[in-house]
Design a protein around this motif. Structure first.
Motif, PDB file in Angstrom:
ATOM      1  N   THR A 132       0.858  -1.185   0.000  1.00  0.00           N
ATOM      2  CA  THR A 132       0.000   0.000   0.000  1.00  0.00           C
ATOM      3  C   THR A 132       0.896   1.238   0.000  1.00  0.00           C
ATOM      4  N   GLU A 133       0.463   2.281  -0.696  1.00  0.00           N
ATOM      5  CA  GLU A 133       1.292   3.481  -0.834  1.00  0.00           C
ATOM      6  C   GLU A 133       1.737   4.040   0.511  1.00  0.00           C
ATOM      7  N   SER A 134       0.781   4.214   1.409  1.00  0.00           N
ATOM      8  CA  SER A 134       1.136   4.714   2.744  1.00  0.00           C
ATOM      9  C   SER A 134      -0.051   4.461   3.663  1.00  0.00           C
ATOM     10  N   THR A 135       0.070   4.857   4.898  1.00  0.00           N
ATOM     11  CA  THR A 135      -1.029   4.647   5.843  1.00  0.00           C
ATOM     12  C   THR A 135      -2.214   5.558   5.525  1.00  0.00           C
ATOM     13  N   THR A 136      -1.981   6.622   4.768  1.00  0.00           N
ATOM     14  CA  THR A 136      -3.080   7.524   4.411  1.00  0.00           C
ATOM     15  C   THR A 136      -3.543   7.329   2.977  1.00  0.00           C
ATOM     16  N   ASN A 137      -2.623   7.054   2.059  1.00  0.00           N
ATOM     17  CA  ASN A 137      -2.981   6.778   0.664  1.00  0.00           C
ATOM     18  C   ASN A 137      -3.098   5.270   0.505  1.00  0.00           C
ATOM     19  N   LEU A 138      -4.315   4.771   0.379  1.00  0.00           N
ATOM     20  CA  LEU A 138      -4.527   3.329   0.436  1.00  0.00           C
ATOM     21  C   LEU A 138      -4.445   2.646  -0.926  1.00  0.00           C
ATOM     22  N   ALA A 139      -3.951   3.332  -1.938  1.00  0.00           N
ATOM     23  CA  ALA A 139      -3.750   2.673  -3.235  1.00  0.00           C
ATOM     24  C   ALA A 139      -2.746   1.538  -3.043  1.00  0.00           C
ATOM     25  N   ASN A 140      -3.099   0.382  -3.549  1.00  0.00           N
ATOM     26  CA  ASN A 140      -2.199  -0.754  -3.294  1.00  0.00           C
ATOM     27  C   ASN A 140      -2.056  -1.635  -4.525  1.00  0.00           C
ATOM     28  N   ALA A 141      -1.043  -2.467  -4.497  1.00  0.00           N
ATOM     29  CA  ALA A 141      -0.776  -3.377  -5.615  1.00  0.00           C
ATOM     30  C   ALA A 141      -0.355  -4.724  -5.064  1.00  0.00           C
ATOM     31  N   ASN A 142      -0.769  -5.740  -5.801  1.00  0.00           N
ATOM     32  CA  ASN A 142      -0.362  -7.087  -5.408  1.00  0.00           C
ATOM     33  C   ASN A 142       0.984  -7.393  -6.059  1.00  0.00           C
ATOM     34  N   TYR A 143       1.906  -7.907  -5.276  1.00  0.00           N
ATOM     35  CA  TYR A 143       3.223  -8.268  -5.798  1.00  0.00           C
ATOM     36  C   TYR A 143       3.286  -9.782  -5.967  1.00  0.00           C
ATOM     37  N   THR A 144       3.911 -10.231  -7.040  1.00  0.00           N
ATOM     38  CA  THR A 144       4.021 -11.674  -7.257  1.00  0.00           C
ATOM     39  C   THR A 144       5.450 -12.128  -7.014  1.00  0.00           C
ATOM     40  N   ARG A 145       5.530 -13.364  -6.642  1.00  0.00           N
ATOM     41  CA  ARG A 145       6.837 -13.922  -6.306  1.00  0.00           C
ATOM     42  C   ARG A 145       7.604 -14.218  -7.587  1.00  0.00           C
ATOM     43  N   SER A 146       8.869 -13.886  -7.587  1.00  0.00           N
ATOM     44  CA  SER A 146       9.708 -14.160  -8.747  1.00  0.00           C
ATOM     45  C   SER A 146      10.860 -15.058  -8.338  1.00  0.00           C
ATOM     46  N   LEU A 147      11.146 -16.055  -9.174  1.00  0.00           N
ATOM     47  CA  LEU A 147      12.241 -16.978  -8.863  1.00  0.00           C
ATOM     48  C   LEU A 147      13.554 -16.478  -9.449  1.00  0.00           C
ATOM     49  N   ASN A 148      13.455 -15.610 -10.494  1.00  0.00           N
ATOM     50  CA  ASN A 148      14.665 -15.046 -11.085  1.00  0.00           C
ATOM     51  C   ASN A 148      14.305 -13.682 -11.677  1.00  0.00           C
ATOM     52  N   THR A 149      15.275 -13.082 -12.318  1.00  0.00           N
ATOM     53  CA  THR A 149      15.050 -11.718 -12.800  1.00  0.00           C
ATOM     54  C   THR A 149      14.752 -11.674 -14.296  1.00  0.00           C
ATOM     55  N   VAL A 150      14.495 -12.825 -14.893  1.00  0.00           N
ATOM     56  CA  VAL A 150      14.227 -12.866 -16.340  1.00  0.00           C
ATOM     57  C   VAL A 150      12.956 -12.070 -16.651  1.00  0.00           C
ATOM     58  N   GLY A 151      13.043 -11.153 -17.617  1.00  0.00           N
ATOM     59  CA  GLY A 151      11.886 -10.376 -18.062  1.00  0.00           C
ATOM     60  C   GLY A 151      11.453  -9.295 -17.090  1.00  0.00           C
ATOM     61  N   MET A 152      12.255  -9.003 -16.118  1.00  0.00           N
ATOM     62  CA  MET A 152      11.857  -8.047 -15.084  1.00  0.00           C
ATOM     63  C   MET A 152      12.406  -6.647 -15.413  1.00  0.00           C
ATOM     64  N   ASP A 153      11.627  -5.613 -15.114  1.00  0.00           N
ATOM     65  CA  ASP A 153      12.153  -4.254 -15.262  1.00  0.00           C
ATOM     66  C   ASP A 153      11.822  -3.447 -14.009  1.00  0.00           C
ATOM     67  N   GLY A 154      12.093  -2.167 -14.062  1.00  0.00           N
ATOM     68  CA  GLY A 154      11.940  -1.335 -12.875  1.00  0.00           C
ATOM     69  C   GLY A 154      10.505  -1.107 -12.443  1.00  0.00           C
ATOM     70  N   GLU A 155       9.551  -1.498 -13.293  1.00  0.00           N
ATOM     71  CA  GLU A 155       8.139  -1.321 -12.951  1.00  0.00           C
ATOM     72  C   GLU A 155       7.485  -2.641 -12.522  1.00  0.00           C
ATOM     73  N   SER A 156       8.246  -3.702 -12.514  1.00  0.00           N
ATOM     74  CA  SER A 156       7.666  -5.017 -12.202  1.00  0.00           C
ATOM     75  C   SER A 156       7.332  -5.111 -10.723  1.00  0.00           C
ATOM     76  N   ASN A 157       6.085  -5.489 -10.453  1.00  0.00           N
ATOM     77  CA  ASN A 157       5.675  -5.657  -9.052  1.00  0.00           C
ATOM     78  C   ASN A 157       6.012  -7.081  -8.610  1.00  0.00           C
ATOM     79  N   ASN A 158       7.260  -7.291  -8.333  1.00  0.00           N
ATOM     80  CA  ASN A 158       7.718  -8.621  -7.924  1.00  0.00           C
ATOM     81  C   ASN A 158       8.411  -8.547  -6.577  1.00  0.00           C
ATOM     82  N   TYR A 159       8.365  -9.657  -5.892  1.00  0.00           N
ATOM     83  CA  TYR A 159       9.190  -9.788  -4.685  1.00  0.00           C
ATOM     84  C   TYR A 159       9.940 -11.105  -4.772  1.00  0.00           C
ATOM     85  N   PHE A 160      11.003 -11.178  -4.034  1.00  0.00           N
ATOM     86  CA  PHE A 160      11.772 -12.415  -3.944  1.00  0.00           C
ATOM     87  C   PHE A 160      11.634 -12.938  -2.521  1.00  0.00           C
ATOM     88  N   ILE A 161      11.685 -14.246  -2.373  1.00  0.00           N
ATOM     89  CA  ILE A 161      11.717 -14.796  -1.019  1.00  0.00           C
ATOM     90  C   ILE A 161      13.024 -15.541  -0.863  1.00  0.00           C
TER      91      ILE A 161
END
Lengths: 596, 126
Positions: free
Chosen positions: A190-219
């Motif tokens: 979520t953007e912040s505690t006051t701005n509730l715009a949010n995005a779902n992030y998906t898990r990525s196993l590697n960085t293939v096809g990823m750019d600076g706008e990709s909503n990915n997380y690594f575990i």
């Protein structure tokens, strides 16, 4: 120049002190170093102890520096991390249920939200299972609201919140439960505690096809068996901003403790309705603990060679074992090896822990997993393993003059030795049992045993339906001994292929046997006289060990089925493809005394 | 030239050489025996048998058996760990008023013509 006089690369106190004494022999100022009571000797104690501690410490540090020799989990996990290997987490037990809702009104649809909870008991403990997706249930033509084959997963739903603080350069997002099932992890930012715009992030196993706008997380694995989530740096994956709020939601699993749950009931309500009937399609299975240290050490180096792709046999074995931690034994082979061949198929035979074979649901899970990682033209087929049992008959001779054991106690030792040997040597795919080694194991069961005469046979069972003709194919996977009977009699009284008894028509004491020329007959033992009742009910290929039985119609049999026993030609029996060689645990042991 | 040499318990400095002061021959051996007698078994790292266990008797009531035990401990310790000295006589006298035990040990030291008497006062240190 190397120091050849003083050797301190040792972790034995005595040797270290001795080397100091040797060194001091080269000087004349302090002569009492070798007398226990001297001050110099006490000083040598201190120096030796200090060296000992340093060497021990360095030894441990060096050991933890390599994956092969590390013993601490955190060290092993850290090495695995450099290989891009993610140790498998706890996994939730999964069950499949049908639910039927009977509302007291007639809504257009009923919403079954994500994480709808059901409870089930296993061994007096209550576990919570929940759905992992939301479903809208429409009424059918009869006005009934139901969902069939709904997957529910065990585990308490945990939510963790973190606020990004870019001023804190060492901020980490370590999830607090080691029991996390990482497949269930959902990350929202979520953007912040006051701005509730949010995005779902998906898990990525590697960085293939990823750019600076990709909503990915690594575990990635972290200390103390925990996991940490990481985000991109703005180049590979979106970088988080100051004040962003991270919400991580996941299941906290009870591992295999929640397996075998078979009765489920709704916890709470569904959109206010509580009149909900739950029936079980398949009991819960598949729960597991996080990966052990030994397993990480074994799998991590192999994983880096596999690169999350399924190409070779070992790729399949490594990745599937990693992804499904309830796999006890696995074998993989190409469809071209089958008869008739199935080109373009990969056959995966799996035996799950605590179960004989594999459920249909688990087969689908595996196929789904394989499809994403295998080459395009390859389609997987998951098959149940076949069990080929080894039956042991042994005559054991022992000397009662050298033991106080009775016949029964010697027999018990032999039974235990057979169990130990077979546990180690067979019970898996592609295993072999060698008669000579089995015989030695029996000899070694007790010092009083003089010799043994052991015969191994192979067994398979069929389960015919009473009164209904049935055809069966049994693959003994080994060459079968061929013997032509003389005057309808075999040398040791038993045909190389013979079965347990059943009733055929109204004839009791009938059994199957081969006739030495590749034909399976039904014969009847009538007071010691064997008569052929049906001259051809099947065939046998002695070379391949495949027995086929056609339209066998039996009236009755005892036990769980009819057991066919085959005498192998060779003294080493083996299994291949989807056959697991297993011990039937019912040895026939004859004990004889010979006083020497 | 001295046969035996060890540094001093007190790490004293030699007044002229400014090096660590040494104890030699008889003095070195006597210092060694004292150290052994005042060391408890288990005190020396990895050498659990070194020492005399005299200190263990600190809180025991003093009886005639104590004298015998003390003599035995002293004799065994010197015999086992100090090959340069042989015990000739041991005298143990309790000094009740001062809560101490006076020990006189007569030893013969190798390469020395005359026996040497060493005095040891066993007392509590706090």
């Amino acid at each position: 120049m190397a120091n050849t006089t003083l050797s301190v690369a040792n972790v034995d106190f005595g040797t270290l002190k001795s080397s100091y004494k040797t060194y001091l022999q080269g000087q004349t100022l302090f002569k009492d170093f070798d007398f226990t009571g001297s001050n110099l000797n006490v000083l040598l104690d201190v120096m030796s102890y200090n060296t000992y501690m340093n060497n021990f410490y360095l030894n441990m540090v060096a050991a933890e520096s390599f994956l092969d020799s590390a013993v601490l989990r955190d060290s092993v996990v850290s090495h695995a991390k450099t290989l891009n290997y993610l140790p498998s987490s706890y996994t939730s037990s999964k069950a499949t249920i049908n639910i039927t809702i009977t509302p007291d009104d007639a809504p257009a649809a009923i919403s079954l939200p994500k994480y709808t909870a059901f409870t089930a008991m296993v061994d007096s403990n209550t576990y919570t299972f929940s759905t992992n997706e939301g479903i809208t249930i429409q009424a059918d033509a009869n006005g009934a609201y139901y969902v069939n084959n709904l997957d529910v997963f065990e585990g308490e739903i945990v939510t963790e919140l973190y606020q990004v603080n870019t001023a804190n350069t060492s901020q980490r997002f370590v999830l607090n439960n080691k029991e996390i099932d990482i497949d269930s992890l959902i990350v929202n930012v979520t953007e912040s505690t006051t701005n509730l715009a949010n995005a779902n992030y998906t898990r990525s196993l590697n960085t293939v096809g990823m750019d600076g706008e990709s909503n990915n997380y690594f575990i990635v694995p972290s200390e103390n068996e925990l996991y940490e989530i990481q985000f991109g740096d703005g180049v590979l994956g979106r970088n988080l901003s100051h004040g962003n709020v991270i919400e991580a939601k996941y299941r906290r699993a009870a591992a295999n403790n929640a397996d075998s749950a078979s009765v489920f009931s709704l916890a709470g309500d569904i959109q206010g309705y509580t009149n909900v009937a739950v029936t079980t399609v398949s009991s819960s299975v598949g729960g597991g603990y996080n990966e052990s240290i030994e397993s990480i050490k074994f799998n991590a180096p192999k994983s880096i060679t596999v690169q999350d792709r399924l190409v070779t046999v070992n790729d399949y074995k490594t990745l599937l074992r990693q992804a499904f931690n309830d796999i006890q034994a696995i074998n993989v082979y190409g469809g071209e090896e089958l008869s008739p061949p199935l080109f373009g198929k990969v056959v995966i035979s799996v035996d799950l822990a605590n179960a004989d074979g594999i459920s249909d649901q688990r087969k689908e899970d595996i196929m789904e997993y394989v499809k994403d990682r295998a080459p395009l033209s390859i389609s997987p087929v998951v098959v149940n393993p076949e069990f080929l049992y080894v039956d042991v008959t042994t005559e054991v001779v022992y000397n009662p003059n050298v033991t106080v054991k009775s016949d029964e106690e010697v027999k018990s030792s032999v039974v235990a030795a057979l169990k130990t040997y077979t546990n180690v040597s067979i019970g898996d795919f592609d295993s072999k049992l060698r008669l000579s080694k089995l015989s030695r194991a029996i000899d070694d069961a007790d010092p009083a045993i003089i010799n043994n005469n052991t015969v191994i046979r192979l067994q398979k069972s069929i389960v015919p339906t009473i009164g209904t003709p049935g055809s069966f194919t049994l693959n003994f996977d080994n060459e079968i001994y061929r013997e032509i009977p003389q005057n309808n009699n075999f040398v040791d009284g038993t045909a190389p292929i013979s079965s347990s008894t059943f009733t055929f028509g109204n004839l009791i004491n009938c059994f199957l046997r081969d006739d030495g020329s590749g034909v399976i007959q039904i014969v009847q033992d009538s007071q010691g006289v064997v008569q052929v009742v049906s001259s051809a009910v099947g065939s046998i290929d002695y070379t391949t060990g495949v027995v086929q039985i056609f339209d066998l119609n039996v009236s009755a049999y005892s036990g769980a089925g009819i057991t066919l026993t085959a005498m192998p030609t060779n003294q080493t029996v083996s299994s291949s493809k989807n056959i697991i060689l297993s011990y039937n645990s019912t040895p026939h042991i004859t004990i004889t005394q010979e006083r020497i | 030239m001295s046969t035996f040499s060890d540094f001093n318990n007190s790490f004293a400095i030699h007044p002229s050489k400014k090096d660590i002061a040494l104890k030699t021959d008889v003095n070195a051996v006597i210092q060694s025996i004292k150290s052994l007698l005042l060391t408890d078994k288990g005190e020396r790292l990895f050498q659990p048998d070194v020492g005399s266990n005299i200190r263990q008797m600190l809180f025991e009531n003093y009886t005639p058996q104590t004298t015998i035990l003390l003599k035995q401990f002293i004799s065994e310790t010197v015999e086992n760990f100090e090959p340069r000295a042989a015990i000739l006589d041991i005298s143990v006298s309790p000094d009740d008023d001062n809560n101490t035990v006076q020990v006189k040990i007569m030893v013969r030291i190798v390469n020395q013509a005359d026996p040497v008497q060493m005095d040891l006062i066993l007392e509590r240190i706090r």
